[in-house]
Every structure is written in structure tokens, then in C-alpha cells.
Design a protein around this motif. Structure first.
Motif, PDB file in Angstrom:
ATOM      1  N   GLY A 253     -11.999  -2.156 -18.000  1.00  0.00           N
ATOM      2  CA  GLY A 253     -11.447  -0.839 -17.340  1.00  0.00           C
ATOM      3  C   GLY A 253      -9.887  -1.017 -17.199  1.00  0.00           C
ATOM      4  O   GLY A 253      -9.056  -1.787 -17.279  1.00  0.00           O
ATOM      5  N   ALA A 254      -8.713  -0.358 -15.403  1.00  0.00           N
ATOM      6  CA  ALA A 254      -8.214  -0.569 -15.352  1.00  0.00           C
ATOM      7  C   ALA A 254      -7.512   0.142 -13.678  1.00  0.00           C
ATOM      8  O   ALA A 254      -8.650   1.519 -13.081  1.00  0.00           O
ATOM      9  CB  ALA A 254      -6.961   0.204 -16.650  1.00  0.00           C
ATOM     10  N   ALA A 255      -6.425  -0.269 -13.072  1.00  0.00           N
ATOM     11  CA  ALA A 255      -6.481   0.099 -11.745  1.00  0.00           C
ATOM     12  C   ALA A 255      -5.012   0.153 -11.637  1.00  0.00           C
ATOM     13  O   ALA A 255      -4.421  -0.304 -11.773  1.00  0.00           O
ATOM     14  CB  ALA A 255      -7.165  -0.513 -11.043  1.00  0.00           C
ATOM     15  N   LEU A 256      -4.669   1.536 -10.832  1.00  0.00           N
ATOM     16  CA  LEU A 256      -3.738   1.431  -9.848  1.00  0.00           C
ATOM     17  C   LEU A 256      -3.213   1.022  -8.325  1.00  0.00           C
ATOM     18  O   LEU A 256      -4.957   0.913  -7.800  1.00  0.00           O
ATOM     19  CB  LEU A 256      -2.469   2.830 -10.375  1.00  0.00           C
ATOM     20  N   ARG A 257      -3.362  -0.102  -8.151  1.00  0.00           N
ATOM     21  CA  ARG A 257      -3.148  -0.409  -6.524  1.00  0.00           C
ATOM     22  C   ARG A 257      -1.421  -0.350  -6.037  1.00  0.00           C
ATOM     23  O   ARG A 257      -0.811  -0.956  -7.197  1.00  0.00           O
ATOM     24  CB  ARG A 257      -3.882  -1.089  -7.160  1.00  0.00           C
ATOM     25  N   ASN A 258      -1.646  -0.056  -5.064  1.00  0.00           N
ATOM     26  CA  ASN A 258      -0.451  -0.241  -3.902  1.00  0.00           C
ATOM     27  C   ASN A 258      -0.409  -1.742  -3.544  1.00  0.00           C
ATOM     28  O   ASN A 258      -1.206  -2.713  -3.227  1.00  0.00           O
ATOM     29  CB  ASN A 258      -0.392   0.963  -3.138  1.00  0.00           C
ATOM     30  N   VAL A 259       1.067  -1.657  -3.832  1.00  0.00           N
ATOM     31  CA  VAL A 259       1.016  -3.737  -3.197  1.00  0.00           C
ATOM     32  C   VAL A 259       1.412  -3.441  -1.841  1.00  0.00           C
ATOM     33  O   VAL A 259       2.578  -2.675  -1.366  1.00  0.00           O
ATOM     34  CB  VAL A 259       2.342  -3.862  -4.195  1.00  0.00           C
ATOM     35  N   GLY A 260       0.579  -4.021  -1.294  1.00  0.00           N
ATOM     36  CA  GLY A 260       1.516  -4.876   0.602  1.00  0.00           C
ATOM     37  C   GLY A 260       0.704  -3.482   1.545  1.00  0.00           C
ATOM     38  O   GLY A 260       2.149  -3.620   2.017  1.00  0.00           O
ATOM     39  N   GLY A 261       0.429  -2.858   0.789  1.00  0.00           N
ATOM     40  CA  GLY A 261       0.511  -1.451   2.033  1.00  0.00           C
ATOM     41  C   GLY A 261       1.341  -0.599   1.965  1.00  0.00           C
ATOM     42  O   GLY A 261       1.748   0.464   2.144  1.00  0.00           O
ATOM     43  N   SER A 262       2.048  -0.480   0.635  1.00  0.00           N
ATOM     44  CA  SER A 262       3.314  -0.082   0.358  1.00  0.00           C
ATOM     45  C   SER A 262       3.031   2.277   0.204  1.00  0.00           C
ATOM     46  O   SER A 262       2.006   1.270  -0.619  1.00  0.00           O
ATOM     47  CB  SER A 262       4.670  -0.721  -0.613  1.00  0.00           C
ATOM     48  N   TYR A 264       4.667   3.571  -2.181  1.00  0.00           N
ATOM     49  CA  TYR A 264       5.834   3.421  -3.257  1.00  0.00           C
ATOM     50  C   TYR A 264       5.630   2.333  -4.086  1.00  0.00           C
ATOM     51  O   TYR A 264       5.812   2.863  -5.210  1.00  0.00           O
ATOM     52  CB  TYR A 264       7.144   3.465  -2.826  1.00  0.00           C
ATOM     53  N   ASP A 265       5.315   1.130  -3.584  1.00  0.00           N
ATOM     54  CA  ASP A 265       5.042   0.392  -4.646  1.00  0.00           C
ATOM     55  C   ASP A 265       3.430  -0.069  -5.155  1.00  0.00           C
ATOM     56  O   ASP A 265       2.386  -0.297  -4.780  1.00  0.00           O
ATOM     57  CB  ASP A 265       5.818  -1.342  -4.150  1.00  0.00           C
ATOM     58  N   PHE A 266       3.530   0.168  -6.926  1.00  0.00           N
ATOM     59  CA  PHE A 266       2.359  -0.071  -7.134  1.00  0.00           C
ATOM     60  C   PHE A 266       2.347  -0.572  -8.328  1.00  0.00           C
ATOM     61  O   PHE A 266       3.200  -1.015  -9.412  1.00  0.00           O
ATOM     62  CB  PHE A 266       1.741   1.244  -7.803  1.00  0.00           C
ATOM     63  N   THR A 267       0.780  -1.505  -8.699  1.00  0.00           N
ATOM     64  CA  THR A 267       0.757  -1.885  -9.697  1.00  0.00           C
ATOM     65  C   THR A 267       0.158  -1.564 -10.435  1.00  0.00           C
ATOM     66  O   THR A 267      -0.749  -0.877 -10.265  1.00  0.00           O
ATOM     67  CB  THR A 267       0.640  -3.300  -9.952  1.00  0.00           C
ATOM     68  N   ALA A 268       0.042  -1.823 -11.771  1.00  0.00           N
ATOM     69  CA  ALA A 268      -1.211  -1.064 -13.104  1.00  0.00           C
ATOM     70  C   ALA A 268      -2.016  -2.441 -13.281  1.00  0.00           C
ATOM     71  O   ALA A 268      -1.263  -3.571 -14.504  1.00  0.00           O
ATOM     72  CB  ALA A 268      -0.789   0.053 -14.204  1.00  0.00           C
ATOM     73  N   GLU A 269      -3.255  -2.384 -14.202  1.00  0.00           N
ATOM     74  CA  GLU A 269      -3.715  -4.006 -14.444  1.00  0.00           C
ATOM     75  C   GLU A 269      -4.325  -3.438 -15.594  1.00  0.00           C
ATOM     76  O   GLU A 269      -5.441  -1.844 -14.808  1.00  0.00           O
ATOM     77  CB  GLU A 269      -4.357  -5.138 -13.441  1.00  0.00           C
ATOM     78  N   ARG A 270      -5.197  -4.101 -16.550  1.00  0.00           N
ATOM     79  CA  ARG A 270      -6.067  -4.121 -17.059  1.00  0.00           C
ATOM     80  C   ARG A 270      -7.292  -5.075 -16.820  1.00  0.00           C
ATOM     81  O   ARG A 270      -6.854  -6.132 -17.072  1.00  0.00           O
ATOM     82  CB  ARG A 270      -5.783  -3.277 -18.624  1.00  0.00           C
ATOM     83  N   PHE A 271      -8.564  -4.496 -17.075  1.00  0.00           N
ATOM     84  CA  PHE A 271      -9.747  -5.285 -16.689  1.00  0.00           C
ATOM     85  C   PHE A 271     -10.766  -5.086 -18.332  1.00  0.00           C
ATOM     86  O   PHE A 271     -11.322  -4.923 -18.775  1.00  0.00           O
ATOM     87  CB  PHE A 271     -10.526  -5.098 -15.658  1.00  0.00           C
TER      88      PHE A 271
END
Length: 324
Positions: A253-262, A264-271
Motif C-alpha cells: 500500500g501507499a498513502a499521501l498525508r498532510n503534515v500537522g494539519g497543513s 501544503y506539506d505532504f508525505t508519501a509512505e509505502r506500506f
């Protein structure tokens, strides 16, 4: 010769996109139009050589090759069609139309005029989302069978027209959900979509005539994937925003998530099982990347790009969410 662009609507978003387009060096500003003198003044400061006009009609009489539209949603389709019929390329803020019928009419006009058409679907251009798209399309996640999409905004729009369904085409779904639906379909290369099961509410209650939704959930199929969507305005979320696009496949799996309620700032992670690997971290200056990419495409060719037909695919899903 660099393509010359007219900028119709130069509020914050319009100016931001204008600045990014001009920064590419691929295009020039030929004309500016905004009913608010302060907005027009700020845009003119970015392009002192651009002609200031009062209407779209006057803009189309200028020496411009394309029109960048950042006006209220109700005007998008009509203004885009007028520009295309005048032989101008168009870059439009989302939504392209308030319905799939309006969106298709714009696409048809672009095809008939053989002119480039772009829509500012900016989240496609985040580094985080591009990393996830590469994983999905390469088959590294296996067969994607589930997608969870979320966009909760702790604030609501500050312009009255957003709350008039005739002008906006809807509430949080057409404002925020359009980005989520586009991401799912774009990553999957625009598969066929099925029937939609949706629930729309305003202040926790079913919609009355003349209201737009401030909370919505929906579920639909996109190819072989089950898609679940939730979006809202003014939700008590404990932060400015909650934004996520998660893709689950048979091999990971993989997900885009915003950082700290932002916003504009996003992470992407692979599971993989219980293991998590980072794919992308902020900072990432993505906000106007779609506008810059369109400007560079203009410089390469002003002719119609058949990929524009995909813009109607998201509009069709939104129509089903709204039951129309």
C-alpha cells in the motif's frame, strides 16, 4: 515568439498561477482583467507591459494566444468556451464545469478549435502523489483494490457564491472532492467507474432546497478498486485540514498525508505488512506546478491535447454523487 496569455481573474490564486507561469520564461503576459482594482494592480506589478481590460470580450480582441481563467465556478464553462471559439488556448481553475455536461461542452470546444485545454488539478503535481502514481502504475503494489480519500477543511469558503448551488455547482464535493476523485482516476489511468452511493448533509442534516453540502461521504468503483471518499467544510477536526489519499493493493500500500494539519506539506509512505518506508517529505513547492507545466506545454504547442477528454471523467463521478 513566446505565447502571450491573458489573465482573467487575478485574485490570490490567479496571481499565484500567473507568477508561476511567467517564472518559467516560456510565456508572456499580454492582458489582465479583474473587477477589483486592487487585484488588477497587483497583477500589473508582475507584468507591467500587459494591457488592462475590463471584460473577457476586450481581452479576446488583444494579441493573446491563451486565456488563464480564475473566476467563480459558474463562469468557467461559458468563459472557456468563448475563449476557445476565439482560437485561444485555455487554462482554467477547477471545476471546469458545474456538471459533466458543461465540462464536456468545454472539451468539445477545445477539440473543435484545436486548442490546448488545461485544468488546475494541482495535487497531481505534488512529489508525494507522483511517487505513489509510479508505484501503482509499475505494478509494485499489485492489483489495487481499495482507495481511501479524505479532505476535511476546518474552514469554509469566504465568498457567498460558494454557498449558492446555481453558481458553485455544489458544496465541499465540487470544491474539495473533485481533487480526490481526480487523484484516484488519474493514478489508475482513468478506468471505468460505477454507480455511486453517497450521503450529503449541511450542518449534520439532509440538504434542503438551495443549500450546498458541508459534509459528504461517497463510495464507488473505479475499475477493480473500491473507492471511499469523505470531505467537508468547517469540520471540528482539531487541525486546519485532514488530507489523505491511500491506495491498497495485493502486494502493498501507499498513502499521501498532510503534515500537522497543513494545506501544503505532504508525505508519501509505502506500506508492506507492518513496515513503512518514506517516499517523499516536505518541503515541496508544488502549488503552482500545474500552471507552470501548462505554460511550458503552451510554448511547445497550442494544439489540442486528447488527454483533456479525461477531465469529464471526474465530473461524471461528481454528477453521480449529487444524484444528477
Amino acid at each position: 515568439m513566446k505565447p502571450r496569455l491573458g489573465f482573467l481573474g487575478t485574485g490570490w490564486i490567479g496571481r499565484h498561477r500567473m507568477e508561476a507561469m511567467l517564472a518559467t520564461g516560456a510565456v508572456e503576459a499580454g492582458a489582465i482583467c479583474d473587477p477589483e482594482p486592487a487585484c488588477a494592480d497587483e497583477a500589473a506589478a508582475l507584468a507591467p507591459g500587459a494591457v488592462r481590460v475590463d471584460t473577457l470580450e476586450q481581452m479576446l480582441e488583444q494579441d493573446v494566444d491563451g486565456v488563464v481563467i480564475a473566476t467563480p465556478s459558474a463562469l468557467h464553462a461559458e468563459q472557456a468556451i468563448a475563449a476557445l471559439k476565439a482560437g485561444k488556448a485555455v487554462f482554467c481553475q477547477k471545476p471546469l464545469g458545474r456538471s459533466a455536461v458543461e465540462a464536456q461542452a468545454v472539451i468539445d470546444a477545445a477539440r473543435d478549435a484545436d486548442r490546448l485545454l488545461g485544468v488546475d488539478l494541482s495535487y497531481r503535481h505534488t512529489q508525494a502523489m507522483r511517487q505513489i502514481a509510479d508505484l501503482v502504475r509499475s505494478g509494485e503494489l499489485g492489483d489495487v483494490f481499495a482507495i481511501d480519500l479524505t479532505f476535511h477543511n476546518a474552514y469554509g469558503p469566504d465568498k457567498p457564491w460558494f454557498y449558492d448551488p446555481d453558481q458553485s455547482g455544489g458544496g465541499c464535493v465540487v470544491d474539495l472532492g473533485v481533487h480526490l476523485v481526480d487523484l484516484a482516476l488519474w493514478v489508475l489511468d482513468f478506468p471505468q467507474t460505477g454507480a455511486v452511493d453517497a450521503r450529503l448533509t449541511c450542518e449534520g442534516r439532509p440538504l434542503n432546497a438551495g443549500q450546498v453540502e458541508d459534509y459528504a461521504t461517497a463510495q464507488f468503483r473505479a475499475g477493480d478498486a473500491e473507492v471511499r471518499l469523505a470531505c467537508s467544510w468547517r469540520l471540528n477536526a482539531g487541525r486546519d485540514a485532514v488530507i489523505e489519499a491511500a491506495f491498497y493493493g495485493t502486494r502493498g500500500g501507499a498513502a499521501l498525508r498532510n503534515v500537522g494539519g497543513s494545506f501544503y506539506d505532504f508525505t508519501a509512505e509505502r506500506f508492506q505488512g507492518t513496515a513503512t518506508t518514506s517516499l517523499a517529505e516536505p518541503p515541496d513547492e508544488w502549488g503552482a506546478r500545474s500552471a507552470a507545466a501548462w505554460a511550458e506545454q503552451c510554448a511547445a504547442s497550442l494544439r489540442f491535447d486528447a488527454a483533456a477528454q479525461n477531465y469529464v471523467r471526474s465530473a461524471e463521478v461528481l454528477d453521480r454523487i449529487y444524484g444528477r
